[in-house]
Enzyme design. Structure first.
Site, short mmCIF file in Angstrom:
data_model
loop_
_atom_site.label_atom_id
_atom_site.label_comp_id
_atom_site.label_asym_id
_atom_site.label_seq_id
_atom_site.Cartn_x
_atom_site.Cartn_y
_atom_site.Cartn_z
N HIS A 1 10.98 8.18 -1.44
CA HIS A 1 9.72 8.92 -1.53
C HIS A 1 9.31 9.16 -2.98
O HIS A 1 8.18 9.58 -3.24
CB HIS A 1 9.83 10.28 -0.83
N GLU B 1 0.76 0.94 6.39
CA GLU B 1 0.14 0.99 5.06
C GLU B 1 -0.57 -0.31 4.71
O GLU B 1 -1.59 -0.31 4.02
CB GLU B 1 1.20 1.31 4.00
#
Ligand SMILES: Cc1ncc(C[n+]2csc(CCOP(=O)(O)OP(=O)(O)O)c2C)c(N)n1
Ligand SMILES: [Mg+2]
Lengths: 320, 318
Positions: B123, B54
């Site tokens: 998440h 990321e």
């Protein structure tokens, strides 16, 4: 001021190295004597900066870090505007908002400087992607330190640049120090260039205190990038002769190591070589030295004369 | 009017903006796998799967944005933004300012968050307030299908880095979208339901919670106005203040944890600028100061529910 390009005269390389040395030493002196903000000087690393930048064309782009004065001056930055930036003055390249640590100068192609160690490595792939997708000719040169090579972003950046075949010349200026930690304490082995191999990236290591060798290897690396479209990693082995950030008494530095690297100081080395080979005489050298000092005197006067930014600049340039 | 899901609205926004502007490109883990139609329409150069990293996805987007491209990145789930914080906060948010305005960073970062899928706190973490606190960034969090399209298109055209949060609880809902060019400007809240006695201020899926509460309250003779903030930064202070000046009461509702949340900013804004109009204290209903659990009933309990909103309003009305 426009971008400096070099036509191969070694005297020009020396002249630029002298300018950088004079600039860095004056910046350190101003800090010590006049309370000007401290800087990360690149004393001892001039050959690495000048050798690489002298190999560039006008279209190439540079990303750099906190130790950037050499890269900027070699690229043609005005030392007055640079010092003005260090002093937080309006005439600085970034209107005084950067200070010394993240100076960029878009007009010189020195862009997106990050003082987050490794930050420039994460941005370089994006610049490389723009060059490739917009079919622009320039190669992206990303300067970073041996410390940055220990950040995860170094590895992420190399991997992506290899997979996407981005035109990036990674230049690791391995100056043996990562702030107050010696490189030996942070990695097994001595070679950062070899870390490129498993990513499928070609690399080379060069004596970073020999400007002509640096320029020769950087030229080869750039030729290979232009021909193949693939990235390349060049490691310049050099040494930080002054402290990390002024003031720094370097009490933590092994005096024998420092003395050994002082003996390899890139400036006297180049001067001796040129004097010996007859490419330079003592009079010409002293003229070059005084020219560098004169330019720095003028730069100091210019920077001190530049006003501080107006207070309403506090909230400008936040959003586009 | 066309009826479609949020995912389809996002695809449509991306397709329209990619067709309109050749510098728009999409990067992320699986974007080229999941959004095949975009690859077919615009080519693999402009719709790129990335390594699972990321930080470098975001950094690549930031570097590309500064040098002529207009990237949209999909970082999947909001907690993964932690790996991209430096690039978004220190580079995209600061390098315009620190360079004295030499660069701009037109890029959009998409990430999903919120209860609804039972995936737990790594998440699901509503971190929108972190980015609202970071200078140089804009933050968007839509509540309706039409806004997903209109706000995404506006975010892509914006010259600044925009965080675009997708509430998981809404991601597979559907709704109507106006035909033709549909743009929703950033920085503009909308009144979802007009009312007189109290203002319910929310964003993302708790807008519907407030609308349900308002419905219940209407049945009891209490008229509640519902404001959907849509953009969390810049905050539409004028719309918030106009409504509270009219009703004199405000309840702010969001799923993100209370401390340091967007609700605190909204409440403080009301206190600073509309104190004289207030008939009661400003209340916040928010998620607890706890990571989001996976267990379905616990996950639901994390999110403020319509009953709680109704009870809060009744408390205010004494
Ligand atoms: C992410 C991050 N960690 C730590 C620092 C503090 N810091 C600034 S420069 C530096 C040393 C960097 O070493 P290296 O990459 O080798 O570059 P050099 O300073 O030797 O040129 C450190 C630790 C920082 N600026 N950013
Ligand atoms: Mg170092």
């Amino acid at each position: 001021m426009s971008v400096n390009t070099y036509d191969g005269r070694v005297q020009d390389l020396l002249q630029t190295m002298l300018l950088i040395r004079a600039y860095e030493e004056r910046a350190a002196a101003l800090q010590a004597e006049s309370g000007v903000p401290g800087t990360c000087t690149s004393v001892g690393q001039e050959a690495s900066a000048v050798g690489v930048v002298a190999a560039l064309g006008a279209d190439d782009l540079i990303l750099t870090n906190h130790r950037s004065a050499g890269h900027l001056l070699a690229r043609g930055a005005d030392p007055g505007r640079l010092l003005a930036e260090v002093m937080g003055r309006r005439a600085g390249y970034c209107k005084g908002k950067s200070g010394s640590l993240h100076i960029s100068a878009k007009e010189l192609g020195v862009i997106l400087t990050s003082t987050i160690v490794g930050g420039e490595l994460a941005l370089a792939t994006g610049v490389g992607l723009s060059q490739k997708m917009l079919k622009r000719p320039g190669v992206v040169v990303c300067f970073f330190g041996d410390g940055a090579a220990c950040e995860g972003r170094f590895h992420e950046s190399l991997n992506l640049a290899a997979v996407w075949q981005l035109p990036i010349l990674y230049v690791c200026e391995n100056n043996q120090w990562q702030a107050f930690v010696h490189r030996r304490e942070t990695m097994l082995g001595d070679s950062i260039a070899s870390w490129a191999t498993p990513y499928g990236i070609d690399s080379a290591t060069v004596d970073g205190n020999d400007v002509e060798q640096v320029r020769a290897l950087a030229t080869e690396a750039l030729d290979s990038i232009r021909a193949s479209g693939r990235p390349f990693l060049l490691e310049t082995r050099t040494y930080r002769l002054r402290g990390h950030f002024e003031p720094d008494d370097q009490a933590y530095v092994d005096p024998d190591e420092l003395a050994a690297w002082r003996a390899r100081d890139p400036l006297p080395r180049l001067q001796a070589r040129l004097l010996e080979s007859g490419q330079l005489d003592a009079r010409a050298l002293s003229a070059m030295e005084s020219d560098a000092q004169r330019r720095i005197d003028a730069a100091v006067a210019f920077a001190i004369d530049s006003p501080y930014p107006a207070i309403d600049e506090l909230v400008t340039d936040v959003y586009a | 009017m066309a009826h479609m899901t949020v995912q389809e609205a996002i695809d449509q926004a991306l397709a329209e903006e990619m067709a309109r502007d050749p510098s728009v490109l999409l990067l992320g883990e699986g974007v080229a796998t999941k959004r095949r139609a975009l690859v077919d329409a615009f080519g693999a150069e402009r719709v790129r799967n990335t390594p699972l990293a990321e930080g470098i996805i975001a950094g690549t987007a930031v570097g590309a944005a500064a040098t002529g491209l207009r990237p949209v990145i999909d970082l999947l789930f909001a907690p993964f933004l932690c790996y991209a914080m430096d690039e978004l906060v220190n580079s995209a948010g600061k390098l315009r300012y620190l360079s004295g305005g030499q660069f701009s960073f037109p890029l959009v970062t998409m990430a999903m968050t919120g209860a609804g899928w039972g995936v737990g706190a790594q998440h699901n973490h509503n971190v929108e307030a972190w980015f609202a606190h970071a200078p140089g960034l804009k933050v968007v969090m839509p509540a309706s299908v039409a806004d997903f399209k209109g706000l995404l298109k506006a975010a892509i055209r914006d010259q600044n880095p925009v965080l675009f949060f997708i509430d998981i609880g809404l991601a597979y809902t559907s709704g109507d979208i106006p035909d033709g060019e549909h743009l929703v400007p950033l920085g503009q809240a909308v009144v979802r339901r007009p009312g007189e006695a109290v203002t319910l201020i929310s964003y993302a899926k708790t807008v519907a919670v407030c609308e349900q509460a308002a419905q219940t309250l209407a049945g009891q003779g209490i008229s509640a106005e519902v404001i959907d903030l849509r953009t969390l930064k810049p905050l539409d202070e004028a719309s918030i203040l106009a409504s509270v000046r009219k009703t004199g009461r405000a309840v702010i509702v969001h799923e993100a944890s209370r401390s340091g949340g967007i609700g605190a900013e909204v409440a403080a804004t009301i206190g600073e600028h509309a104190y004289d109009a207030l008939k009661a204290p400003v209340l916040r209903l928010a998620g607890p100061d706890a990571p989001a659990p996976a267990s379905y009933p616990l996950e639901q309990a994390f999110v403020p529910q319509p009953d709680a909103v109704v009870a809060a309003v009744k408390r205010l009305l004494g």
